[in-house]
Design an enzyme around this catalytic site. Structure first.
Site, PDB file in Angstrom:
ATOM      1  N   CYS A   1       0.820  -1.219   0.000  1.00  0.00           N
ATOM      2  CA  CYS A   1       0.000   0.000   0.000  1.00  0.00           C
ATOM      3  C   CYS A   1       0.852   1.267   0.000  1.00  0.00           C
ATOM      4  CB  CYS A   1      -0.925   0.009   1.216  1.00  0.00           C
ATOM      5  SG  CYS A   1      -2.171  -1.281   1.154  1.00  0.00           S
TER       6      CYS A   1
ATOM      7  N   CYS B   1       0.072  10.202   7.161  1.00  0.00           N
ATOM      8  CA  CYS B   1       1.357   9.810   7.772  1.00  0.00           C
ATOM      9  C   CYS B   1       1.298   9.984   9.289  1.00  0.00           C
ATOM     10  CB  CYS B   1       2.495  10.649   7.199  1.00  0.00           C
ATOM     11  SG  CYS B   1       2.723  10.429   5.424  1.00  0.00           S
TER      12      CYS B   1
END
Ligand code: FES
Length: 282
Positions: free
Chosen positions: A35, A106
């Site tokens: 991913c 993130c």
């Protein structure tokens, strides 16, 4: 080109705490290389103080993923487990002076790896994969994002659009086939949330109603989870929106009792009854 802050660039070019820990006390994993992003977080914990004495990471991903992981390790070293568990993805982004909105996933990855590492510590140290990636219906097949993960990101960050969900989870950011499903998940969540808001605030209920609702929520959403670890909880008193409870069984006197109250009991009661509720242990 993304508009990164100087601090993001610094943590990307000079990442702190890269690597692994020999005989770690907790290991959390999130994401996978297929991913595009993956993070493995190692923590060392002083069992006497429940304080994180060391943290290291291994990240596969873009510059902001590396910077977020580096920031996370700096933020949690020296914190107690309860303090570390309260770290949010927004705080990771803030530590770096902000992240481009398209890169907020993130910071979410860092928060989820931390949660998995703390769970790993509490379960004896075996690596734990973030459970939001393991459980529930997969909505976005391209990135393996579950409905639970979408709902968590929406609730934690007040996200209302598919684009925002993509920024925080990556779901919907490739083929786009899942975008209608993501919208449906958001619609269900916000329709349910407005139905809850139409209920009378907890503080305005009668004492009998409060006791009934708290005991019902404890029995349904809290006690089964504690029973799984040999513990339980009982209602002791209610004053306004303050609910006083007593931990029982294995939870009583546990070093992580504060963590359990704040991050499990209080969190569940707020979700089910009223965000204004606070829970105290007696
Ligand atoms: S299934 Fe979600 S982007 Fe392809």
């Amino acid at each position: 080109m993304w508009d990164y802050t100087d601090k993001v660039i610094d943590h990307f070019k000079n990442p702190r705490n890269v690597g692994s820990i020999d005989k770690p006390d907790g290991v959390g994993q999130v994401g996978n290389i297929i991913c595009g992003d993956a993070l493995k977080l190692f923590i060392k914990v002083d069992s006497a103080t429940s304080r994180i004495t060391d943290a290291k990471f291994q990240t596969f991903g873009c510059g902001s993923a590396i910077a977020s992981s580096s920031a996370l390790t700096e933020m949690i070293k020296g914190k107690t487990l309860a303090e570390a568990a309260a770290v949010t993805n927004q705080q990771i982004a803030d530590f770096l002076g902000g992240l481009p909105k398209e890169k907020m996933h993130c910071s979410v990855m860092g928060m989820e790896a931390l949660e998995a590492a703390i769970k790993s510590y509490k379960e004896g140290g075996a690596p734990v994969v973030n459970e939001l990636e393991e459980e529930g219906r997969v909505v976005c097949k391209c990135f393996g994002v579950t409905e639970e993960k979408i709902l968590r990101a929406a609730k934690d960050n007040h996200l209302r659009t598919v684009e925002e969900i993509t920024n925080f989870t990556k779901a919907g950011g490739a083929c786009g086939a899942c975008r209608a499903d993501i919208q449906a998940v958001l619609d269900r969540h916000y329709n349910a949330a407005s139905a809850v808001q139409e209920k009378a605030p907890f503080a305005r209920l009668t004492m009998v109603q409060k006791i009934h609702r708290v005991e019902e929520a404890l029995a349904r959403d809290v006690i089964p989870g504690l029973n799984a670890d040999g513990g339980s909880v009982e209602l002791v008193d209610i004053e306004g929106s303050v609910i006083r409870v007593r931990l029982l069984g294995m939870c009583s006197g546990c070093a992580n009792a504060g963590f359990t109250i704040e991050n499990f009991v209080e969190k569940k009661l707020r979700e089910q009854l009223d965000p204004a509720i606070s829970v105290e242990s007696v």
